[in-house]
Design an enzyme around this catalytic site. Sequence first.
Site, PDB file in Angstrom:
ATOM      1  NE  ARG A  15      48.596   2.028  78.829  1.00 58.85           N
ATOM      2  CZ  ARG A  15      48.789   2.547  77.629  1.00 58.85           C
ATOM      3  NH1 ARG A  15      48.491   1.835  76.541  1.00 58.85           N
ATOM      4  NH2 ARG A  15      49.272   3.769  77.481  1.00 58.85           N
ATOM      5  CD  GLU A  21      58.995   1.883  61.143  1.00 58.25           C
ATOM      6  OE1 GLU A  21      59.221   2.388  60.033  1.00 58.25           O
ATOM      7  OE2 GLU A  21      57.934   1.268  61.416  1.00 58.25           O
ATOM      8  CB  SER A  50      54.749   6.421  68.079  1.00 59.98           C
ATOM      9  OG  SER A  50      53.549   6.699  68.761  1.00 59.98           O
ATOM     10  CB  CYS A 101      46.422  12.450  59.988  1.00 50.40           C
ATOM     11  SG  CYS A 101      45.782  10.796  59.691  1.00 50.40           S
ATOM     12  CB  VAL A 113      60.918  -7.755  58.802  1.00 52.51           C
ATOM     13  CG1 VAL A 113      60.629  -9.247  58.681  1.00 52.51           C
ATOM     14  CG2 VAL A 113      61.103  -7.366  60.267  1.00 52.51           C
ATOM     15  CG  ASP A 115      47.005   2.520  57.194  1.00 55.29           C
ATOM     16  OD1 ASP A 115      46.051   2.550  57.993  1.00 55.29           O
ATOM     17  OD2 ASP A 115      47.621   3.535  56.813  1.00 55.29           O
TER      18      ASP A 115
END
Length: 546
Positions: free
Chosen positions: A21, A32, A38, A42, A80, A279
């Site tokens: 943006r 990933e 995404s 929760c 990775v 996290d």
Amino acid sequence: MRIIIIGGVAAGTSVAAKLRRNDEKCEIIIYEKGQFISYSTCGMPYLIGRDEISAQDLVPRDPKWFAKRFQIDIKTGHEVISLSAESRSIEVKNLDKGATFTDHYDELVLATGSQAVIPPIKGIDQEHVFTVKTMEDTLSLEKYLEKTTVSNALVIGAGFIGLEIFENLIKRGISTRLVEAKTSLMPLIDDDMSPWIEDYCVKNKLQYALGELVERIEKTRVSTKSGNIYPADLVIIAAGVKAETSLALSAGIALGKSGAIQIDEKMNTSIKHIKAVGDCAEVWSVSTGNPMFRPMGSTANKMGRIAGDSLSGGDLAFRGVLGTGIVKFFDLYIGLTGLTHFESEKTGMDVEIIHNIKENQSKYLPESREMIIKALADRKTGKLLGVQIIGEKGVDKRLDVFVTAMTFGATVDDLFHLDLSYAPPLSSTKDPVMYTGMILSNAIYRNRKIVTPEQLLGHESEYQIIDVRSSKDFERGSIEGAENIPLAKLRENLHRLEKNRPTITHCNKGVSGNTAQNLLLNSRFNEVYNISGGYKNYKIFKTYRG
């Protein structure tokens, strides 16, 4: 500029979206390890227990969506496996093909998240044992439940995820037991608040066991260190999470006291050109400035936005967190923010502690429900330090008011002066937030001392205890050694009481107890306390901790 992000769940994709943006020219690549990006971590427990929720609801975006909207290249199924800060390079393994390759970056963001804590339990690697940490975990569990008849489930761990998965397995029709190694449910809250959750479980016939360390998992049962055996042909491990820091450690990036990656307000790590978010990163307390590990999706998104802004030359900076959290447990809501009593003791602060039991709305409405609020404040400054709330209605509203107040440094007196919304179906004329401030202010500044059930239990004989409830209430249950003098008759009986003896007054929840306390203090009694949360709070605490 070539920017590589390692990790594509909440924090990683937030970095990429904000960066794009702000900057159309930079090249953005996300690696990933898993197949999903995404997604709502929760929300995963609710996929297990609610038919109206699908996996698609929890994974609303895929790599094609990010590529089309933001021109971000997301490579799923790519792990990775090494990082060289000196050469600004990473080694990547394509998990589908098995091939490895090297990539280079100008700026790197670690969004490696957290990993489930796996206790050292014999038999934990069996096919009927699951974690609920990733989308892959959850879909594997869902598939297992669809093809297998489960008679008894056991959840190890009574934190946020443990409580949620426990509820949703029961809603799925499976007899489920909750087992916690510590001596309280929801260990993040103080031990004197857990009895309210335990009481809810008992009244609703929910199976739980505290202080139980699982040692062995077998095909149809588990055994604990204390010798208990519980039936279980499904076991969920929800024993907490820890920061995923293996790449950071291999690159020589400093970790903080919490074991997560140490960062500054711009998400920078100890090595130039490498940031960390979500996290895997250590945050700090707004209340004390001390480092803490408090993994939350809301915080991860915030950190990602700040990192993306910083990479594109913006001025956003991280301010820390209070450590706010909330969980729905059947009809009960359990929320906390700021310091707990245990945490405040480690700071050396002189704190005032109170409990406030109030309805969420005008109590003459049949749908009203009580909540208990525990609040801590600094006696020296009057600042609110921490709040915990348990109740069936209105918990989130009050918790967010407290969070806002604490974020801007509110004192206990400020709470009373808040111009909060009021209508009988929504609140009371003196909202529970305002009442909390009044109790704290009276205790700190006006000699209206409070004694908590935890402080009183076992020391009852040291006080002159006056129970000002009705005689009927007194007969139904009372504190050992207490004398029943209903409030309306207290004035005419003052001459019978010892003014120089430490005295405790109490009613059922605290209001009439405070009225009696005022009467005694105004009649020159030397030392008078009101029980925090009244007899109701004392009884709950004694029942489960006495």
